[in-house]
Enzyme design. Structure first.
Site: not given
Ligand code: SAH
Ligand code: SF4
Length: 366
Positions: A95, A185, A119, A358, A240-241, A315, A115
């Site tokens: 996508e 990633e 996460c 995101c 970070l989270h 989200n 990925c």
């Molecule tokens: N893999 C990379 C880039 C893709 S995700 C990374 O993890 O940084 C881009 C951002 O969206 C990241 O900060 C990720 O943690 C965040 N993200 C993932 N799932 C999400 C969700 N359900 N709601 C809000 N942000 C989210």
């Molecule tokens: Fe992969 Fe980024 Fe999603 Fe984590 S947030 S699973 S690193 S795409």
């Protein structure tokens, strides 16, 4: 059997010129071809009159343009976001998202199908790893958005397309910003991602400024160090989270491999070496990591670093039970970060109705 043609989008400009030289053609033909493709958006060999027919015939047998056909296209109700499900040539899909705000166009592109990082709140993580994308498949996503801008948006928004000068770029709304925040990633697919970035940044092609390319990582430490040691002026965002090892590892399993203290050392090294700030991303999950206590922990962790925190209200995804933090609590979080001298933003929620926000990008696994 004829050899498989090379995906043109896999080649940097230098690699193209070297290849053309190896065919005993002038490098200027290669340079002209590059401009046709990346500056003028031409991929039809018949529409390259400034190149000799013999050169075009050779190039046509050697190259294909690895354009990714659109399998499904969805537009958000507010008209600001478009999501494209693009088909890879092995039947997989990825996508790509086109976002427009305030006359600015940003493409959110993918670096992998699926990925491996898992996460818990991310739809891409929930689907697991399928494969790395090639450099050409990453470039093709940007070229797809570039083509959409040439073909449709310029007609729909003539004011935005008003030429400021006579360069080919000026005739349509340009793609100026890229975020590597789609599926995957990027630092897990380092070489292909960096080759793609070099192609996108080439000044005689798309000419994207490194200042307008942001790469987001879950915290792949060896990749952060390599990026710090290389001269590639892109922005780095680190997800970070959680501000303690335990809390972070519960959301981001990759933290078990690269613990928080090791990650922070790598981030400080990057900031010092590149003399550039880091953007930290923090997905705000109601009642989980959005409390005053959590904000203070972030403040203590990042205090003194050249850093900015980007807060992203969660989200929805099918595989995670959690609610986004409301506006008031997000503001509170920001106020506490400010006490530690940390600037922050709350990301505008866009494209949620078409699952283009995101962490919402996912496709059925084949
Ligand atoms: N893999 C990379 C880039 C893709 S995700 C990374 O993890 O940084 C881009 C951002 O969206 C990241 O900060 C990720 O943690 C965040 N993200 C993932 N799932 C999400 C969700 N359900 N709601 C809000 N942000 C989210
Ligand atoms: Fe992969 Fe980024 Fe999603 Fe984590 S947030 S699973 S690193 S795409």
């Amino acid at each position: 059997m004829s050899p498989t043609p090379t995906n043109f989008y896999d080649l940097t400009r230098d690699a193209l010129l070297a290849l053309v030289a190896s065919w005993d053609f002038s490098a200027t033909h290669g340079a002209r071809l590059w401009r046709y493709v990346y500056l003028e958006g031409v991929t039809d060999w018949a529409a390259m009159p400034e190149l000799p027919v013999r050169f075009r015939a050779k190039a046509e047998t050697e190259f294909n343009f690895g354009q990714l056909p659109v399998a499904i296209e969805t537009h958000s109700a507010d008209g600001f976001t478009r999501k494209y499900l693009l088909a890879l040539n092995d039947g997989r899909n990825i996508e790509t998202v086109l976002m427009r705000y305030k006359g600015r166009v940003t493409a959110c592109i993918s670096s992998q199908a699926g990925c491996a990082m898992g996460c818990v709140f991310c739809a891409t993580g929930q689907m697991g790893f399928i494969r790395h994308l090639t450099a050409g498949e990453i470039v093709a996503q940007a070229m797809h958005v570039d083509r959409v801008l040439r073909e449709t948006l310029a007609e729909a928004t003539p004011a935005l397309a008003a030429p400021e000068d006579n360069s080919p770029h000026a005739r349509h709304e340009r793609l100026r910003n890229i975020v590597l925040m789609g599926m995957g990633e990027p630092l897990h697919n380092y070489d292909s991602v960096m080759t793609a970035i070099d192609i996108l940044r080439d000044g005689s092609g798309l000419g994207l400024s490194g200042k307008r390319i942001t790469l987001s990582t879950v915290g792949v430490v060896p990749g952060i160090i390599r990026l710090a040691d290389e001269e590639r002026p892109v922005h780095l965002a680190v997800s970070l989270h959680g501000a303690t090892q335990e809390e972070r590892a519960a959301l981001v399993p990759a933290a078990k491999k690269w613990p928080l203290d090791v990650l922070m050392d790598a981030c400080r090294y990057y900031i010092a070496k590149r003399e550039r700030r880091i953007f930290y991303e923090w997905t705000l999950i109601e009642g989980k990591n959005d409390t005053a206590e959590a904000a203070h922990a972030v403040g203590r962790l990042l205090q003194g670093q050249e850093a900015q925190v980007n807060l992203i209200p969660l989200n929805p995804t099918a595989g995670f039970d959690g609610e986004p933090t409301g506006q008031a609590a997000a503001k509170n979080f920001q106020a506490i970060l400010a006490e530690y001298g940390l600037p922050s933003t709350v990301r505008q929620r866009r494209g949620i109705d078409i699952a283009a926000g995101c962490g919402q990008l996912a496709v059925a696994r084949k």
